[in-house]
Design an enzyme around this catalytic site. Structure first.
Site, PDB file in Angstrom:
ATOM      1  N   GLU A  87     197.555  10.488  32.343  1.00 13.72           N
ATOM      2  CA  GLU A  87     197.392   8.978  32.733  1.00 13.72           C
ATOM      3  C   GLU A  87     196.391   8.437  33.494  1.00 13.72           C
ATOM      4  O   GLU A  87     195.670   7.318  33.399  1.00 13.72           O
ATOM      5  CB  GLU A  87     198.774   8.670  33.447  1.00 13.72           C
TER       6      GLU A  87
ATOM      7  N   HIS B 263     193.524   7.700  31.426  1.00 11.93           N
ATOM      8  CA  HIS B 263     193.702   6.287  30.761  1.00 11.93           C
ATOM      9  C   HIS B 263     193.269   5.197  31.899  1.00 11.93           C
ATOM     10  O   HIS B 263     192.459   4.430  31.559  1.00 11.93           O
ATOM     11  CB  HIS B 263     195.101   5.726  30.659  1.00 11.93           C
TER      12      HIS B 263
END
Length: 599
Positions: free
Chosen positions: A389, A392
């Site tokens: 994550e 991202h």
């Protein structure tokens, strides 16, 4: 029983800083009144976009202004709603935000037809007269390439107004799955009780105690069995709405419509499925190795997550995860690790599960700064979810900083590349820094699982989604029986004959949220293949590869089509080669794992 805390009992330092968006709900509500005025500002340009370069430029600048405003506004309501899906106040704010999106979309419905009506000579004259308009040239070209699929003003307005209806299957699935479904807790052989939730389910399947794995598996799917007809009806509605919009826009299929939005050739989708089918023997070898190393007479579907190396799993607190991630990603340079530190220190992340919290994990690439949702457990899987994550998050951060507003939001085809590249770099770091044979085997076990769950499993999901879409397109009924039969056949194909086909697994489709993301899931597999290639280049070539990765990929946003962006960074996803190479690496890891534990 492990305690799942209420939201109010989570320490502030482990929650995301939504006050960076709005100081309070009241301030958000004031902006709600302001954003309600924006559709009228947009509609003031109706019929005028072809008048002059200045008018067209002013219209795009207004869109940028709204985009920046809406980014902050929507992130607050949506992140608040995800903190506790049982909190009706924030579900209400989220619903109001959805209404704003529909209103804005409806107001903008005139724009694409008017832009298409401007002839090439006039548009080129506009660029010459006002060079500032060239900032939006890629956006304008992207609209004009889809000319065959843009309808009249009136038709576009009708489709835009149907946006709320199109969102309904995803919304209903989310409420059924996250808020309404509950599962019976389970016990181990010593009588310890474990709650079964979306966040705990996979961690329970990692347990060494086979009885816990089996009980958790049966507990979860007993609930899905009870709701299978509702789940199938929701899935059917999703496929029908995608088919409706594809037909209205004159696409050959919903797949073509979905991939065209990212400017990706559907052959990339077919290449993925074909290449995995051509390399299914690796998966069958993996299943046989798992059965051998677990020393079981029968391998069940609930055994697929159990570590093949015993007594190697250990507790990994979030503090250790952050340290490992910093060290592993130091190969990307001091500027990259400085951004990581900023995210870790300034509450970009909502770390732990609480009652009602949205399941899973994601990164929302807000312009203020990204917001990352986790449901962290102290294990290796959560460590890799965190690094994923944050990949991202920094991809979004750099694209927002380096690109103009219109080109900052990268398309979904490349969305999983940075995150998965981070995972590959973390794995190589952990393997490099262990001298313990058992720990190395445990890490390779995890790496193998990434290939199984990302390349094979996500491709299986992609194939299921394609089959469901084709059924809807052909007017065939999607119900619990047809969905389960289709999934049953795919399980047989992807896992082979050396595993027991437990009947409950045929319902797995009912718990996968990505089937409501419009052909999103295949990009996990293509992204994984690209990420493996990029991570190997970074580690082998050093600074030149790092520079190309950060400048040509992480900072590129959507400034080019996604396949070209990846090609600039060194990976050609228009071919089968990156997928085949990744699967070949999977095969070599199977061989190494077998050798390590057989000595």
């Amino acid at each position: 029983m492990e305690e799942i805390k209420n939201r109010k009992d989570i320490p502030k330092e482990h929650t995301w800083a939504l006050e960076d968006l709005y100081a309070s709900d009241d301030v958000w509500k004031k902006d709600l009144e302001e954003i309600k005025k924006m559709p009228a500002k947009i509609e003031a340009y109706c019929g005028k976009l072809g008048e002059s370069a200045d008018t067209l430029l002013s219209f795009w600048e207004l869109q940028d202004e709204i985009s920046i405003f809406l980014d902050r506004f929507a992130n607050y309501s949506m992140r608040k709603a995800d903190e506790d899906t049982k909190n009706t106040t924030y579900q209400g704010l989220k619903d109001q935000t959805a209404g704003i999106y529909v209103a804005l979309s409806s107001a903008l419905s005139f724009a694409e037809p008017e832009i298409l009506a401007i002839d090439d000579e006039t548009l080129n004259a506009f660029y010459a007269k006002n060079p500032k308009l060239q900032v939006y040239q890629r956006c304008l070209n992207d609209i004009r390439r889809k000319k065959a699929h843009i309808l009249s003003n009136a038709e576009e307005k009708i489709l835009a107004a149907a946006g709320d209806l199109a969102q309904a299957p995803d919304d209903i699935f989310g409420l059924l799955n996250d808020a309404d479904m509950t599962f019976d807790s389970v016990s181990d052989i010593e009588g310890n009780r474990y709650p079964v939730t979306h966040a705990t389910f996979i961690s329970l399947l990692h347990k060494a105690d086979a009885s816990v794995r089996k009980a958790a598996f049966e507990s979860l799917y007993k609930t899905y069995e009870a709701h299978k007809n509702t789940s199938a009806a929701i899935l059917s509605a999703q496929m029908k709405q995608l088919n409706f919009f594809a037909k209205m826009r004159k696409y050959d299929s919903p797949l073509h419509a979905a991939l065209d939005s990212s400017n990706v050739n559907p052959q990339v989708y077919y290449n993925l499925i074909e290449t995995v089918h051509e390399n299914m023997d690796y998966m069958y070898r993996y299943v046989r190795l798992r059965k051998k190393l677990l020393k079981v007479d029968e391998l069940h579907m609930y055994d697929l997550y159990a570590p093949m190396v015993s007594n190697a799993e250990r507790d990994i607190p979030f503090s250790e995860t952050k340290t490992n991630i910093r060290n592993a990603l130091s190969v990307l340079g001091d500027d990259y690790t400085a951004l990581l530190d900023e995210g870790f220190s300034n509450r970009w992340i909502d770390v732990y599960e609480n009652t009602g919290k949205r399941s899973g994990a994601y990164s929302a690439g807000c312009r203020v700064h990204p917001f990352v949702l986790l449901n962290y457990k102290n294990n290796l899987d959560s460590e890799f979810t965190t690094v994923h994550e944050m990949g991202h998050a920094l991809h979004s951060y750099l694209s927002n900083k380096k690109q103009p507003v219109a080109d900052a939001d990268y398309v979904i085809f490349v969305a999983e590349v940075a995150s998965t590249c981070n995972e590959a770099l973390l794995m190589q770091y952990l393997l490099k820094n262990t001298t313990d044979k058992k720990e190395r085997a445990y890490l390779i076990n995890y790496f193998l699982e990434q290939f199984r769950t990302t390349l094979y499993r996500q491709t299986m999901f992609a194939e299921f989604e394609l089959k469901m879409s084709q059924m809807a397109q052909n007017g065939e009924s999607i119900n619990s029986e047809t969905a389960c039969k289709t999934y049953h056949d795919l399980i047989d194909l992807y896992f082979g004959k050396d595993i027991v086909h437990d009947a409950q697994i045929d319902l797995e489709w009912a718990r996968i949220p990505h089937f409501y993301y419009n052909f999103y899931v295949y990009q996990y597999a293509t992204g994984f293949s690209a990420a493996i290639a990029l991570s190997q280049k970074i580690l082998a070539e050093g600074e030149p590869a790092v520079k190309a990765y950060k400048e040509k990929f992480l900072s590129a946003g959507c400034s080019k089509d996604p396949v070209s962006i990846l090609k600039d960074a060194g990976v050609d996803m228009s071919t089968k080669q990156p997928i085949a190479d990744a699967l070949k690496l999977f095969g070599s890891l199977i061989d190494e794992m077998d050798a390590l534990v057989s000595v």
